[in-house]
Design a protein around this motif. Structure first.
Motif, PDB file in Angstrom:
ATOM      1  N   LEU A  33       0.903  -1.121  -0.013  1.00  0.00           N
ATOM      2  CA  LEU A  33       0.087  -0.048  -0.101  1.00  0.00           C
ATOM      3  C   LEU A  33       0.836   1.276   0.080  1.00  0.00           C
ATOM      4  O   LEU A  33       0.806   2.444  -0.681  1.00  0.00           O
ATOM      5  CB  LEU A  33      -0.900  -0.050   1.171  1.00  0.00           C
ATOM      6  N   LEU A  34       2.142   1.414   0.816  1.00  0.00           N
ATOM      7  CA  LEU A  34       2.829   2.332   0.615  1.00  0.00           C
ATOM      8  C   LEU A  34       3.512   2.492  -0.697  1.00  0.00           C
ATOM      9  O   LEU A  34       3.626   3.657  -0.972  1.00  0.00           O
ATOM     10  CB  LEU A  34       3.966   2.350   1.714  1.00  0.00           C
ATOM     11  N   ARG A  35       3.880   1.276  -1.079  1.00  0.00           N
ATOM     12  CA  ARG A  35       4.508   1.472  -2.480  1.00  0.00           C
ATOM     13  C   ARG A  35       3.673   2.112  -3.592  1.00  0.00           C
ATOM     14  O   ARG A  35       3.868   3.022  -4.164  1.00  0.00           O
ATOM     15  CB  ARG A  35       4.925   0.250  -3.220  1.00  0.00           C
ATOM     16  N   ALA A  36       2.208   1.676  -3.514  1.00  0.00           N
ATOM     17  CA  ALA A  36       1.385   1.862  -4.342  1.00  0.00           C
ATOM     18  C   ALA A  36       0.877   3.746  -4.218  1.00  0.00           C
ATOM     19  O   ALA A  36       0.474   4.196  -5.080  1.00  0.00           O
ATOM     20  CB  ALA A  36      -0.073   1.318  -4.306  1.00  0.00           C
ATOM     21  N   ASN A  37       1.266   4.112  -3.117  1.00  0.00           N
ATOM     22  CA  ASN A  37       0.865   5.573  -2.663  1.00  0.00           C
ATOM     23  C   ASN A  37       1.848   6.359  -2.609  1.00  0.00           C
ATOM     24  O   ASN A  37       1.747   7.512  -2.097  1.00  0.00           O
ATOM     25  CB  ASN A  37      -0.075   5.518  -1.193  1.00  0.00           C
ATOM     26  N   GLY A  38       3.166   5.993  -3.030  1.00  0.00           N
ATOM     27  CA  GLY A  38       4.263   6.757  -3.126  1.00  0.00           C
ATOM     28  C   GLY A  38       4.960   7.329  -1.741  1.00  0.00           C
ATOM     29  O   GLY A  38       5.635   8.336  -1.729  1.00  0.00           O
ATOM     30  N   ILE A  39       4.606   6.432  -0.879  1.00  0.00           N
ATOM     31  CA  ILE A  39       5.321   6.836   0.497  1.00  0.00           C
ATOM     32  C   ILE A  39       6.629   5.855   0.750  1.00  0.00           C
ATOM     33  O   ILE A  39       6.374   4.520   0.857  1.00  0.00           O
ATOM     34  CB  ILE A  39       4.219   6.503   1.700  1.00  0.00           C
ATOM     35  N   PRO A  40       7.797   6.304   0.658  1.00  0.00           N
ATOM     36  CA  PRO A  40       8.981   5.398   1.068  1.00  0.00           C
ATOM     37  C   PRO A  40       9.097   5.068   2.044  1.00  0.00           C
ATOM     38  O   PRO A  40       8.655   5.532   3.255  1.00  0.00           O
ATOM     39  CB  PRO A  40       9.975   6.448   0.386  1.00  0.00           C
ATOM     40  N   VAL A  41       9.938   3.801   2.179  1.00  0.00           N
ATOM     41  CA  VAL A  41      10.002   3.250   3.587  1.00  0.00           C
ATOM     42  C   VAL A  41      11.614   3.222   3.951  1.00  0.00           C
ATOM     43  O   VAL A  41      12.425   2.863   3.042  1.00  0.00           O
ATOM     44  CB  VAL A  41       9.711   1.613   3.469  1.00  0.00           C
ATOM     45  N   ALA A  42      11.900   3.850   4.823  1.00  0.00           N
ATOM     46  CA  ALA A  42      13.368   4.344   5.356  1.00  0.00           C
ATOM     47  C   ALA A  42      13.902   2.994   6.030  1.00  0.00           C
ATOM     48  O   ALA A  42      15.062   2.828   5.680  1.00  0.00           O
ATOM     49  CB  ALA A  42      13.446   5.502   6.272  1.00  0.00           C
ATOM     50  N   ALA A  43      13.117   2.268   6.675  1.00  0.00           N
ATOM     51  CA  ALA A  43      13.628   1.062   7.428  1.00  0.00           C
ATOM     52  C   ALA A  43      12.366   0.204   7.753  1.00  0.00           C
ATOM     53  O   ALA A  43      11.358   0.516   8.040  1.00  0.00           O
ATOM     54  CB  ALA A  43      14.337   1.438   8.642  1.00  0.00           C
ATOM     55  N   ILE A  44      12.791  -1.256   7.821  1.00  0.00           N
ATOM     56  CA  ILE A  44      11.877  -2.044   8.128  1.00  0.00           C
ATOM     57  C   ILE A  44      12.614  -2.893   9.497  1.00  0.00           C
ATOM     58  O   ILE A  44      13.654  -3.409   9.338  1.00  0.00           O
ATOM     59  CB  ILE A  44      11.519  -3.142   7.106  1.00  0.00           C
ATOM     60  N   HIS A  45      11.989  -2.965  10.513  1.00  0.00           N
ATOM     61  CA  HIS A  45      12.456  -3.549  11.888  1.00  0.00           C
ATOM     62  C   HIS A  45      11.495  -4.641  12.255  1.00  0.00           C
ATOM     63  O   HIS A  45      10.418  -4.708  12.150  1.00  0.00           O
ATOM     64  CB  HIS A  45      12.515  -2.677  12.974  1.00  0.00           C
ATOM     65  N   ARG A  46      12.174  -6.037  12.186  1.00  0.00           N
ATOM     66  CA  ARG A  46      11.613  -6.995  12.598  1.00  0.00           C
ATOM     67  C   ARG A  46      12.517  -7.465  13.850  1.00  0.00           C
ATOM     68  O   ARG A  46      13.431  -7.197  14.239  1.00  0.00           O
ATOM     69  CB  ARG A  46      11.559  -8.005  11.438  1.00  0.00           C
ATOM     70  N   ARG A  47      11.747  -8.635  14.699  1.00  0.00           N
ATOM     71  CA  ARG A  47      12.309  -9.304  15.792  1.00  0.00           C
ATOM     72  C   ARG A  47      13.685  -9.647  15.309  1.00  0.00           C
ATOM     73  O   ARG A  47      14.792  -9.474  16.018  1.00  0.00           O
ATOM     74  CB  ARG A  47      11.821 -10.212  16.320  1.00  0.00           C
TER      75      ARG A  47
END
Ligand SMILES: NC(=O)c1ccc[n+]([C@@H]2O[C@H](COP(=O)([O-])OP(=O)(O)OC[C@H]3O[C@@H](n4cnc5c(N)ncnc54)[C@H](OP(=O)(O)O)[C@@H]3O)[C@@H](O)[C@H]2O)c1
Length: 299
Positions: A33-47
């Motif tokens: 959804l972020l990709r489709a709406n032009g909102i970039p992702v600076a980081a993804i944190h998982r456990r």
């Protein structure tokens, strides 16, 4: 936690990039959804680790899609981190009820001190925008009381028990249908419903002392015979200024999520299917878009 650097440059249409914590069912549904709406992702944190992306954005918004942690050092550490983000003037969008149900006053103080905004539509009702609708209703006329079934999971479990299933079997079926919290005991003992009721209370009556899990006298203890003795069993939250109560009652309305709010100007009835990963991710996206449009936070 390992750090994996990933190079990706994207300009942010929203004016910010997302720092996503938790990429399970909900976070995983949010990413496209972020990709489709032009909102970039600076980081993804998982456990199990983090990945960072090089993005072209002046600021980041923290999105909390981690599992709810209500007790212990991990709960306190995560709440402290959210408070620091708000105190530094950055915004937070969350579907995680636990920090709001355990540390509303602390988060509010941090937000007021630093100017960070927090939106939490996804914590109550998933795809049914209960929180913004009730806040708009409250602005129109003072809300006097709210009566609501806030746990779609308990609705399904109780309906099955009423038809003869054991609580354990009904819960296993709800888990298999991916309706439960990561830890299903949080649904069954009423923690999830209590947290949602407190979030509604605190957002609607900011002048009152914020209510939280510590205000609950005892966890819910469901018994099959008590459930079957009711005509239409439901776990119902009763919310008024200064008080929250959550218990097993007869509920004459349709199943699923239902909210009835009474105000001096009349009654508002809201109903919907409740949460689920896709609906919850859509609610997170709507909050991010609201922040981009300048919406105030709820704290
Ligand atoms: N599922 C729903 O329908 C629904 C509906 C409404 C609200 N919610 C709320 O949404 C949140 C996420 O639920 P979910 O169903 O997506 O859970 P989930 O599938 O269990 O995913 C949780 C994610 O959080 C990550 N994580 C766990 N601890 C972390 C930590 N300390 N730091 C950073 N990341 C961490 C996990 O990492 P790993 O991948 O490495 O394990 C995983 O990616 C919960 O607060 C839940 O109450 C869920």
């Amino acid at each position: 936690v390992s750090q994996v650097a990933v190079t990706q440059t994207a300009a942010s249409a929203a004016g910010f990039a997302v720092e996503l914590h938790g990429a399970g069912q909900v976070g995983g549904a949010l990413l496209p959804l972020l990709r489709a709406n032009g909102i970039p992702v600076a980081a993804i944190h998982r456990r199990r680790g983090s990945e960072r992306h090089a993005v072209d954005a002046r600021r980041t918004v923290l999105v909390d899609a981690t599992p709810p942690c209500y007790h212990g050092p991990d709960a306190a550490a995560w709440t402290d981190q959210l408070a620091q983000v708000l105190a530094a003037g950055s915004d937070v969008v969350t579907c995680n009820k636990a920090p709001l149900a355990t540390a509303w006053a602390k988060l509010r103080q941090a937000a007021r001190q630093g100017g960070g905004r927090l939106l939490a539509t996804a914590t109550v009702g998933g795809g049914t925008p209960v929180l913004p609708t009730l806040r708009a209703f409250q602005r129109h006329a003072p809300v006097q009381s709210i009566e609501a079934t806030l746990s779609g999971t308990l609705g399904v479990v109780l309906a099955r028990v009423k038809r003869g299933a054991t609580l354990a079997d009904a819960t296993r079926q709800a888990q298999a249908a991916r309706l439960c919290e990561p830890d299903p005991s949080l649904d069954l003992d009423g923690t999830d419903a209590w947290a949602k009721a407190c979030i509604l209370h605190n957002a609607l009556w900011p002048e009152e002392r914020p209510l939280g899990l510590a205000d609950r006298a005892a966890p819910l203890s469901l018994r099959e015979d008590e459930v079957r003795a009711l005509h239409a069993p439901a776990v119902v939250a009763l919310i008024r200024s200064g008080s929250v109560d959550v218990g097993l009652r007869d509920w004459p309305h349709l199943g699923g999520l239902a909210v009835h709010a009474s105000s001096t100007a009349g009654t508002l009835n809201l109903s919907g299917p409740g949460a689920g990963p896709a609906a919850t991710a859509a609610a997170l996206l709507a909050d991010l878009q609201a922040l981009a449009a300048g919406a105030p936070g709820i704290l």
